[in-house]
Design a protein around this motif. Sequence first.
Motif: not given
Lengths: 461, 454
Positions: B450, B414, A232, B232, B412, A456, B393-394, A387, A385, B229, B416, B452-454
Motif C-alpha cells: 500500500x 507513504x 488526506x 494512493x 511525500x 496525510x 512510514x514515508x 512523519x 516532509x 506526488x 504502509x 499512500x500519496x494523495x
Amino acid sequence: MKDVLSKVLDVASGKFGAEYVEARAQRLFRTMLTLKEGRVEAARQGTENGTALRVLVKGTWGFASVGSLDSKVLVEAVSDACKMAEAASSRLKTPIKLAETKSIEDKVTVKPRKDPLKVSIEDKIDTNMSLNRAIMSFDSHVKSCTIDYLDLTGTSYFMNSDGSYIEQGKLYVWARAVATAVEGDVLTFSREEIGSTLGYEVFDVQTPESVGKMVAERAVGQLKAKMPKGGTFPAVLTPNFVGVFVHEAFGHLAEADLTLSGSVLGDKLGKKVGSDVVTFYDDGTVKGAFGSYKYDDEGVPAQKTLLVKNGVVAGLMHNRETAQKFGAKPTGNARAEDFHVEPIIRMRNTFIEPRDHSLEEMFEGIKFGYYLKSFRGGQANLDGTFQVGVQEAYEIVNGEVGKPVRNASISGNTLETLLKVDAVGEDFELWPGRCGKGQTAFTCDGGAHTRVKEVLVGGSA
Amino acid sequence: MVALKQEKLLSTAEDVVKSALKKGAAEAEAYVVESCSTMVGIERGQIAKSSRVLDQGLGVRAVVNKTVGFSYTNMLDDKKALEEAVEKAVSAARASKPDKDWPGFPVKRSFPSVKGGFDKRIVELGSDDLVEIAGLVLDSAEATDKRVIPVEGGVSASYGYGAVANSNGVAGFDSGTVIDCGLATVGNDAGEVTPVCYELNTERSYDIDPEWVGREAARLAASSLKAKKVETKCMTVIFVQTALQELLGFTLINAVKADYVQRNQSALKGKIGERVASELVSVYDDGLLEGGLRTGKFDGEGVPHQRTPIIVKGVLRGFIYDNYTAEKEGKESTGNAARGGYWSTPSLEANNFHVVSGSKSNDALVGDVDEGLIVYLLQGAHSSNPASGDFSVVGAPAWKIEKGEVAYAVKGAMVSGNVFELLRNVSGLSDAERQVGALVSPWVRVENVKVIGK
C-alpha cells in the motif's frame, strides 16, 4: 579542575595558535534498571570521568575526547586536536568563525527535593515494581511489560578561551514503560516516558499508578482498533501529539545547521509559512522540564527562543558558528550528550503557544477525520516532509470521537501543512522524550490541542 | 601492539572476576574494551573538522543469591576505581531482587577462528590520509552535479580490543577494525529541495571506494529533483538495502529475538516449521561472515559466534538466543548477546542478518515491474509496532517505476503495511548483496504494497 583546564587551554592557544579552545570535563554517575514483567534483569550503576576538547585552528574544528581528567592526558589530547584541525584545514574553503558571547563565571548546583543519590537502589526498584504492577494487573490481555529506568547525576566543568568558566550540576531522572497486549492474532504495543530535571520527586507527580494505568489502557484499547484508511483527512492533535508534530514538522528544519544544509526554511526568515494561529517556541528555561538547563555546552545561557510568530518565521536555533553566519545571537541550543561527543544544535522544550479555541469547537464541522492522541516516534527531512507515528488515535465522525485506529502514522510537508493549522486550544502540556541526531538529547514537546485541516494518514485499510 | 592489548585487557578482566568472587559474589563476569576512532568530517560542502575519540571501560556483573548486580567504570588505569566498580556490582546484587530462573553465566566453549576482522592498515591511517580520503568523497560529489549540496559526511577509521572473562573459566580476547566512508546530500534547484540522500561504504579492511560514495550520493540527490506526488494505491515496491535495514531492524529482527518470543512480543511465536515468507526468502544470522561488520569470535558474554538459520526457503527455522533465553528453553545460546558499550549489560541483537541474494541483477529486478516504487530510505521506521510488525512510514528518496524503467522522483509517498505480509509477497531478490548496519542483503522486490500519496 579550573587549573587543569586552564593549562590545557594555554597549550592550545599558546603552542598551536588556536583561535578558540573549549574544554568540557565531566564526572558522571548513573543508576539504571531494567524490569521485564517485574523481573529485575540487573541493577546497574557506574561512574565515568572524561573530557571533551574542541579547538578552532586556522578556521577548522578539531575535537578530542578522552576518558580522563588528568592534565597530562588532556594536554596530549588537545595537542592531537590542534594537529588534526591543522591537517584538515588544508581543504577548508570558508574559515569557521564564532559569534561573540559574554564570558561567564558561574556555579550552578542542582537542588532536588529528593536527590536520586540519596534514594536507595531498593527504593528505586520498588518504584519501578509499582509501575510494573500497575501495568500487568490492569487487564489479563496485557502480556508483557518492559520498564527502563535511569538517573544521572554529576558535574560538568566548562572553560573556554573567551574567559568563561562554568561549573554546572547535572541531574536527570527518566523512566520508560512499554507494554504489549494480545488477543488472538492481534498484538498491540504502547509506551510512555517520564522525564525530569528536578529530582526523584517526579514520581510523586507522575506516579507509577497513573502512568502504568495510562500505558496499559492504551495497549488494551488498541486491541479493538483497526488500521485507518490511507489518505488526506482533517485531524485534531492532543498536546502530546502536536508537540512531536512541531518538533518534526518545524523544529529540526529550524536548527540552523540544518537550515544551512539546505532545509526548506533556508530563505524563509521573515516569511509566512504557517497560519495566523501558529506560534512556536523552543524554551530552555522551563523549570524542571526534561529539556531545560541553565547554560548550554558552549557556555551560552539557555533562553526562550521564538521560532514562529503568527505564522511568520521569527528566528532559528543557533550555536555560535551558525549565529555568526546568520548575523544572529547564539540562542543557547548547543548540546552534547556527554564528553564522548561534540555539541551540536538540539531542541530543548518545543511547543505551540496556546490560543483560545475550545475543544468542542475544534471537533465541530469535522465530518470525518482523526483524533490523534499519542505519538510513537517521528522523523523529519530537509525537504520539509515530516512523519509522526501514532500510538493511540480515534476516528472523528460528525464531530464526535469514534472508533479507535492503530499502527498508523501521519505525514505531510511543512510548508503546506502549517498553513492548514486552523485552531489552537487553551490548554498546555509538555511531554518528555528523547531526540536522536547522531547522539541523544533529552527534550520535551507539547503545547495545546490543535486542529489541522489536512494531513496525510498512512493507513493501509 | 595487539598482543600487549590482549595481555592487558584479559588480565584486567580475569582479575576483576577474581576480585568479585573474593568480595562475596557466587559468580562474576567482566567485560573490558578499549577503542580509538579518528574522523575527518565534511560539513556543508567543505572539510571542516577532524576528531579523535579515545574510549575504554569495564562492565562487571556479579551474582549473589541468584541476583544480578552490574557496575561500570571508564577509569581502567585506576586500581581504586576498579575495586569500587566490583564493590558496586556486588552491592547492587545484594540490593536487588533474585531471579529464580537465573541459569548462571555461559560455560566455556571453544572459539571459532574468524577472517577479515582486523586490518593493520586502518590502525596506521593518519590525519593526512583521512583528509585525503574525505577529499576524494567531496571532490567526486561536487564533480557529479552542481545542484547537489554535500551536507554531511566524511571518513572514520576505528580500531578496538575487547576481552570477556567469567567465573566458569570463559576467557576471550578479540580485536577489530572498521573504516566507514559516507556522504549525505541534498539536491537544491529552482526552489526545490530534495529529501536527504545518503551513500556509504563500510568495511572491516582498508578496501573502500570513496569516489563511488561521493559520486553515488550526488547522483541520488540530483535524480531526486523534479519530484512528483503519486496516487494512493497498491503497487510493487523495491526496497534498497538502506531502506530495508531500517524497516527490518525495528520489526523482523525484533520478532526473531527469543526474548521477544518468550515474552509474547513477537508475531512469530509458535510458528517454527511454518511458512512465514515467500519461498524465495532465506535468512541467516551469521556472526562468522567473512568481513561482516558484526563478525567476531564471541558475543558480549563470551559465547562463540555461529551461523544460525532463521528462515529457509520461506519456512521459519529458528530464533536468536542469548544465554538466559536459551537456558529457559533447554537450548544453547546462538551467540547473539551484544553490548551497547561497557556501560550496558548484554542484550539480544542480530549479528550479520543475512538475507540471501537471488539471481537477477538490480536492473533486471526493476525491468519486471509494470508500476511500482523503488525506495532508498525511510522516515519513521522506529515508529513501527515491533510486536505485530505493522509499519507506516514515508519512503524518501523514492522513484516511480513505469514499464520497467525508473521514470521520475516521487515526493511525500507513504508506505504502509505489515512486515510479515511483505515477506510473503516477496517476488524477487537481486544478486547484488551489500551490508548496511546489521543487514546483509540484496535489493528486495515486494508485490501489493500500500502506497499512500494523495
